[in-house]
Design an enzyme around this catalytic site. Structure first.
Site, PDB file in Angstrom:
ATOM      1  CG  ASN A  62      -2.855  -2.623  -7.442  1.00 25.06           C
ATOM      2  OD1 ASN A  62      -2.432  -2.657  -8.583  1.00 25.06           O
ATOM      3  ND2 ASN A  62      -3.018  -1.482  -6.781  1.00 25.06           N
ATOM      4  CD  GLU A  64      -6.889   0.406  -5.589  1.00 31.72           C
ATOM      5  OE1 GLU A  64      -7.594   1.354  -5.991  1.00 31.72           O
ATOM      6  OE2 GLU A  64      -5.748   0.570  -5.101  1.00 31.72           O
ATOM      7  CB  CYS A  73      -1.778  -7.014  -2.509  1.00 28.19           C
ATOM      8  SG  CYS A  73      -1.958  -5.954  -1.090  1.00 28.19           S
ATOM      9  CD  GLU A  75       2.738  -7.687  -3.479  1.00 27.74           C
ATOM     10  OE1 GLU A  75       1.592  -7.296  -3.800  1.00 27.74           O
ATOM     11  OE2 GLU A  75       3.557  -6.961  -2.916  1.00 27.74           O
ATOM     12  CB  CYS A 112       0.998  -5.539   2.746  1.00 31.94           C
ATOM     13  SG  CYS A 112      -0.142  -6.844   2.251  1.00 31.94           S
ATOM     14  CB  CYS A 115       1.532  -9.976   0.121  1.00 29.82           C
ATOM     15  SG  CYS A 115       0.113  -9.177  -0.667  1.00 29.82           S
TER      16      CYS A 115
HETATM   17  N1  THU Z   1      -0.707  -2.988  -2.810  1.00 25.96           N
HETATM   18  C1  THU Z   1      -0.232  -4.094  -3.455  1.00 25.96           C
HETATM   19  O1  THU Z   1      -0.745  -4.488  -4.498  1.00 25.96           O
HETATM   20  N2  THU Z   1       0.813  -4.744  -2.912  1.00 25.96           N
HETATM   21  C2  THU Z   1       1.440  -4.379  -1.755  1.00 25.96           C
HETATM   22  O2  THU Z   1       2.339  -5.077  -1.306  1.00 25.96           O
HETATM   23  C3  THU Z   1       1.031  -3.176  -1.038  1.00 25.96           C
HETATM   24  C4  THU Z   1      -0.145  -2.452  -1.591  1.00 25.96           C
HETATM   25  C5  THU Z   1      -1.855  -2.286  -3.398  1.00 25.96           C
HETATM   26  C6  THU Z   1      -3.119  -2.358  -2.593  1.00 25.96           C
HETATM   27  C7  THU Z   1      -3.837  -1.119  -3.075  1.00 25.96           C
HETATM   28  O3  THU Z   1      -4.531  -1.444  -4.283  1.00 25.96           O
HETATM   29  C8  THU Z   1      -2.729  -0.141  -3.404  1.00 25.96           C
HETATM   30  O4  THU Z   1      -1.552  -0.912  -3.510  1.00 25.96           O
HETATM   31  C9  THU Z   1      -2.531   0.957  -2.375  1.00 25.96           C
HETATM   32  O5  THU Z   1      -2.394   0.421  -1.111  1.00 25.96           O
END
Ligand code: THU
Length: 162
Positions: A62, A64, A73, A75, A112, A115
């Site tokens: 991930n 940010e 994310c 994925e 999520c 993804c």
């Molecule tokens: N996140 C992912 O990388 N994958 C997911 O399937 C759910 C959430 C990340 C997004 C964000 O950087 C952090 O997790 C918190 O939501």
């Protein structure tokens, strides 16, 4: 009025060491992928690893951003990298894991909806289901064969494809 009931199917393994050799190895790659997570805001580190038919492994984590919606994310970072660089080498499996120092994660992190929708697109594109392995350090591993058992009402419209 008709009531419909849907069943979903997935396998649970007590630990990633109970998976077959190549899936276990892919889980280890997802842990490595977490190292490059850029998550100063949520402090929730996610790693994803794809195993391609050729045996090639792709990492995603991930990423940010201070402009929060600009982040992505793990994925989708991995999946879009695949789409941009290896679209002719089908994806066999994707392993996903997460870690945070803030609390203990006891259940696998479920990807999520966005993804899963992206995963669905690439399953259609390659015409083969993708095995999804979700796991965490101190909990079980969940394995699904293909995104549909996960997101049964994913959006797809064949007539939008020429
Ligand atoms: N996140 C992912 O990388 N994958 C997911 O399937 C759910 C959430 C990340 C997004 C964000 O950087 C952090 O997790 C918190 O939501």
């Amino acid at each position: 009025m008709i009531n419909h009931e849907l069943k979903i199917n997935f396998a649970e393994y007590p630990d990633i060491t109970d998976l077959n050799k190549s899936d276990y190895a892919l889980c280890k790659e997802a842990v490595k992928a977490m190292e490059n997570s850029h998550s100063p805001y949520s402090k929730f580190r996610v790693g994803a690893a794809l195993r391609l038919q050729s045996g090639k492994i792709i990492h995603g984590s991930n990423q940010e951003n201070v402009a929060y919606p600009s982040g992505l994310c793990a994925e989708r970072v991995a999946l879009f990298y695949w789409g941009a660089n290896h679209p002719d080498d089908p994806i066999e499996a994707m392993a996903v894991t997460a870690h945070t120092d803030e609390f203990e994660i006891l259940q696998p992190v479920t990807s999520c909806g966005s993804c899963l929708q992206v995963l669905a697109e690439y399953e259609k594109k390659q015409n083969k289901p993708i095995e999804i392995i979700l796991f965490c350090a101190n909990g079980p591993a969940w394995v699904m064969n293909g995104v549909e058992s996960f997101l049964p009402f994913l959006f797809f419209e064949n007539r939008l494809i020429s």
